[in-house]
Motif scaffolding. Sequence first.
Motif, mmCIF file in Angstrom:
data_model
loop_
_atom_site.group_PDB
_atom_site.id
_atom_site.type_symbol
_atom_site.label_atom_id
_atom_site.label_comp_id
_atom_site.label_asym_id
_atom_site.label_seq_id
_atom_site.Cartn_x
_atom_site.Cartn_y
_atom_site.Cartn_z
ATOM 1 N N VAL A 55 -16.043 -38.265 -21.889
ATOM 2 C CA VAL A 55 -16.575 -36.917 -21.832
ATOM 3 C C VAL A 55 -16.936 -36.698 -20.495
ATOM 4 N N LEU A 56 -17.974 -37.587 -19.821
ATOM 5 C CA LEU A 56 -18.524 -37.589 -18.620
ATOM 6 C C LEU A 56 -17.297 -37.388 -17.413
ATOM 7 N N ALA A 69 -25.769 -33.188 -20.411
ATOM 8 C CA ALA A 69 -27.031 -33.699 -20.668
ATOM 9 C C ALA A 69 -26.894 -34.608 -21.814
ATOM 10 N N GLY A 70 -26.577 -33.915 -22.848
ATOM 11 C CA GLY A 70 -26.474 -34.687 -24.327
ATOM 12 C C GLY A 70 -25.693 -35.780 -24.339
ATOM 13 N N GLU A 94 -30.557 -38.497 -14.801
ATOM 14 C CA GLU A 94 -29.638 -37.502 -14.578
ATOM 15 C C GLU A 94 -29.587 -36.451 -15.420
ATOM 16 N N ALA A 95 -29.755 -36.760 -17.138
ATOM 17 C CA ALA A 95 -30.001 -35.791 -17.763
ATOM 18 C C ALA A 95 -31.277 -34.820 -17.653
ATOM 19 N N GLU A 96 -32.311 -35.519 -17.255
ATOM 20 C CA GLU A 96 -33.514 -34.483 -17.119
ATOM 21 C C GLU A 96 -33.392 -33.690 -15.825
ATOM 22 N N PHE A 107 -33.533 -30.886 -24.923
ATOM 23 C CA PHE A 107 -33.425 -32.400 -24.633
ATOM 24 C C PHE A 107 -34.799 -33.093 -24.205
ATOM 25 N N ILE A 108 -35.755 -32.432 -23.649
ATOM 26 C CA ILE A 108 -36.714 -33.334 -23.060
ATOM 27 C C ILE A 108 -37.340 -34.222 -24.078
ATOM 28 N N THR A 109 -37.833 -33.837 -25.139
ATOM 29 C CA THR A 109 -38.464 -34.606 -26.104
ATOM 30 C C THR A 109 -37.515 -35.963 -26.396
#
Length: 182
Positions: A55-56, A69-70, A94-96, A107-109
Motif C-alpha cells: 500500500v505504501l 497515515a492509517g 511519519e503518520a503524525e 488518528f492522533i489518539t
Amino acid sequence: QLGTKAEAASWLRRAGEIFERAGDIFGLANFHGSMADMHRGGGSLDDTIASCRKVLELIEGRSFHQLAAGTRINLAATLCFRRDFAEAQALLTEAEAICERHRMKDFITTIARNRSKIETELNAGQAASHTLPQLLCSLHQLLRYRRECPTAYLAFWYSAWKTQLMALVRSGPRISLMIVTN
C-alpha cells in the motif's frame, strides 16, 4: 462477517485485478489494505506486513494522506508483534507528521495509544524493580483504604503497575499473570 473468508478473499482478489487493469491506484491500494486486514485476522503477520508495505509503495508521492497515515499506523501496530519497535516508532512519527501537515486529528489518539504500548513493552523488557510480594502488598493497602470500591481500585492498581507486572512475568518461568475484566 458471514464466515466465508475464502469466498471473500476470492471476490477481493477479483476486485484487485479490476483495479490493476483499470490503473486505479487508490482502488488497488485499498485492495492491498483490505488484504492486510484479512491477513491480520488470520494471524499471518508476514503477509500483513507485506500488504501494508505494498500500500505504501503504491501511494508514495500521491495525495492519499488519510490512507498513508492509517496504513503507517497499522503497519506500526503489526511490527510491534514482531518486536520491531524502532521501525514502528518511525512509522508513527511519519503518520503524525502527515496528520499535522493535513490537519487530520482522527488518528492522533491511535498514534498515542500505539506509542504508549511500545513504551510499555520497552520498559517491561527491563528488569523489574519490585518483587511480586511488594506489588501485592501495594494492592492490599489500596483495597484496605476503601473497601467499598475494590473493582475500581484493581483497575487503577493494574494501570499503575502494569509495566512492573509485565517485567515480573517475563523474568521467570514460575510466574504467570491473568487479568480478567468485564
